[in-house]
Scaffold this motif. Structure first.
Motif, mmCIF file in Angstrom:
data_model
loop_
_atom_site.group_PDB
_atom_site.id
_atom_site.type_symbol
_atom_site.label_atom_id
_atom_site.label_comp_id
_atom_site.label_asym_id
_atom_site.label_seq_id
_atom_site.Cartn_x
_atom_site.Cartn_y
_atom_site.Cartn_z
ATOM 1 N N ARG A 9 2.187 -0.200 -22.929
ATOM 2 C CA ARG A 9 1.734 -1.523 -23.317
ATOM 3 C C ARG A 9 2.867 -2.507 -23.066
ATOM 4 N N VAL A 10 2.529 -3.578 -22.359
ATOM 5 C CA VAL A 10 3.508 -4.618 -22.064
ATOM 6 C C VAL A 10 2.857 -5.971 -22.315
ATOM 7 N N ASP A 11 3.689 -7.000 -22.468
ATOM 8 C CA ASP A 11 3.173 -8.353 -22.629
ATOM 9 C C ASP A 11 2.372 -8.734 -21.389
ATOM 10 N N GLU A 12 1.413 -9.642 -21.572
ATOM 11 C CA GLU A 12 0.576 -10.091 -20.454
ATOM 12 C C GLU A 12 1.392 -10.648 -19.305
ATOM 13 N N ASP A 13 2.431 -11.425 -19.631
ATOM 14 C CA ASP A 13 3.234 -12.015 -18.558
ATOM 15 C C ASP A 13 3.965 -10.950 -17.755
ATOM 16 N N VAL A 14 4.415 -9.883 -18.407
ATOM 17 C CA VAL A 14 5.075 -8.787 -17.700
ATOM 18 C C VAL A 14 4.067 -8.067 -16.807
ATOM 19 N N ALA A 15 2.867 -7.857 -17.318
ATOM 20 C CA ALA A 15 1.827 -7.207 -16.527
ATOM 21 C C ALA A 15 1.487 -8.025 -15.289
ATOM 22 N N GLU A 16 1.381 -9.332 -15.450
ATOM 23 C CA GLU A 16 1.069 -10.201 -14.305
ATOM 24 C C GLU A 16 2.203 -10.184 -13.284
ATOM 25 N N LEU A 17 3.441 -10.218 -13.765
ATOM 26 C CA LEU A 17 4.576 -10.145 -12.845
ATOM 27 C C LEU A 17 4.570 -8.839 -12.063
ATOM 28 N N ALA A 18 4.281 -7.731 -12.751
ATOM 29 C CA ALA A 18 4.231 -6.430 -12.086
ATOM 30 C C ALA A 18 3.129 -6.404 -11.030
ATOM 31 N N LYS A 19 1.965 -6.929 -11.363
ATOM 32 C CA LYS A 19 0.846 -6.955 -10.411
ATOM 33 C C LYS A 19 1.197 -7.793 -9.182
ATOM 34 N N LYS A 20 1.759 -8.963 -9.412
ATOM 35 C CA LYS A 20 2.107 -9.855 -8.298
ATOM 36 C C LYS A 20 3.190 -9.245 -7.423
ATOM 37 N N ARG A 21 4.216 -8.687 -8.051
ATOM 38 C CA ARG A 21 5.319 -8.108 -7.269
ATOM 39 C C ARG A 21 4.842 -6.902 -6.479
ATOM 40 N N ALA A 22 4.031 -6.056 -7.097
ATOM 41 C CA ALA A 22 3.489 -4.896 -6.393
ATOM 42 C C ALA A 22 2.665 -5.352 -5.193
ATOM 43 N N ALA A 23 1.822 -6.369 -5.392
ATOM 44 C CA ALA A 23 1.003 -6.890 -4.291
ATOM 45 C C ALA A 23 1.890 -7.454 -3.181
ATOM 46 N N ASP A 24 2.943 -8.178 -3.558
ATOM 47 C CA ASP A 24 3.868 -8.742 -2.568
ATOM 48 C C ASP A 24 4.478 -7.647 -1.697
ATOM 49 N N LEU A 25 4.720 -6.497 -2.306
ATOM 50 C CA LEU A 25 5.345 -5.381 -1.587
ATOM 51 C C LEU A 25 4.325 -4.467 -0.923
ATOM 52 N N GLY A 26 3.036 -4.755 -1.144
ATOM 53 C CA GLY A 26 1.988 -3.916 -0.573
ATOM 54 C C GLY A 26 1.882 -2.561 -1.257
ATOM 55 N N LEU A 27 2.227 -2.527 -2.545
ATOM 56 C CA LEU A 27 2.206 -1.277 -3.312
ATOM 57 C C LEU A 27 1.184 -1.358 -4.433
ATOM 58 N N SER A 28 0.722 -0.198 -4.861
ATOM 59 C CA SER A 28 -0.058 -0.150 -6.093
ATOM 60 C C SER A 28 0.916 -0.347 -7.248
ATOM 61 N N ILE A 29 0.396 -0.679 -8.399
ATOM 62 C CA ILE A 29 1.283 -0.837 -9.564
ATOM 63 C C ILE A 29 1.985 0.483 -9.871
ATOM 64 N N GLY A 30 1.261 1.580 -9.776
ATOM 65 C CA GLY A 30 1.869 2.890 -10.025
ATOM 66 C C GLY A 30 3.020 3.182 -9.083
ATOM 67 N N ASP A 31 2.820 2.902 -7.787
ATOM 68 C CA ASP A 31 3.888 3.137 -6.815
ATOM 69 C C ASP A 31 5.062 2.181 -7.041
ATOM 70 N N TYR A 32 4.749 0.940 -7.419
ATOM 71 C CA TYR A 32 5.808 -0.025 -7.708
ATOM 72 C C TYR A 32 6.642 0.433 -8.902
ATOM 73 N N LEU A 33 5.985 0.850 -9.970
ATOM 74 C CA LEU A 33 6.712 1.324 -11.150
ATOM 75 C C LEU A 33 7.516 2.581 -10.834
ATOM 76 N N ALA A 34 6.947 3.466 -10.031
ATOM 77 C CA ALA A 34 7.673 4.677 -9.639
ATOM 78 C C ALA A 34 8.942 4.306 -8.874
#
Length: 79
Positions: A9-34
């Protein structure tokens, strides 16, 4: 390699940042976090931060000069 599902569980703003950054890198959120975890565990992040700090310490005068050159002369007033 088998995958394991994690939950966090993370704050909404952290979740949005993760989604945007993962998309920028062409990664899924799981792959980005890994990738973030692997970089952290390998020490890559710490080495990068240390290298940046050394660079700034070594070249701070150049940045200071550039910043001073952009400042208006002392005593100058806007018309």
């Amino acid at each position: 390699m088998a995958k394991t599902q994690l939950g966090a569980r993370v704050d909404e703003d952290v979740a949005e940042l993760a989604k945007k950054r993962a998309a920028d890198l062409g990664l899924s959120i799981g792959d980005y976090l890994a990738r973030l975890v692997q970089d952290d565990a390998s020490g890559l992040r710490a080495r990068a931060v240390d290298a940046a700090a050394r660079f700034l310490a070594e070249h701070q005068a150049v940045f200071d000069e550039a910043e001073e050159a952009q400042q208006p002369p002392r005593g100058a007033r806007a018309a």
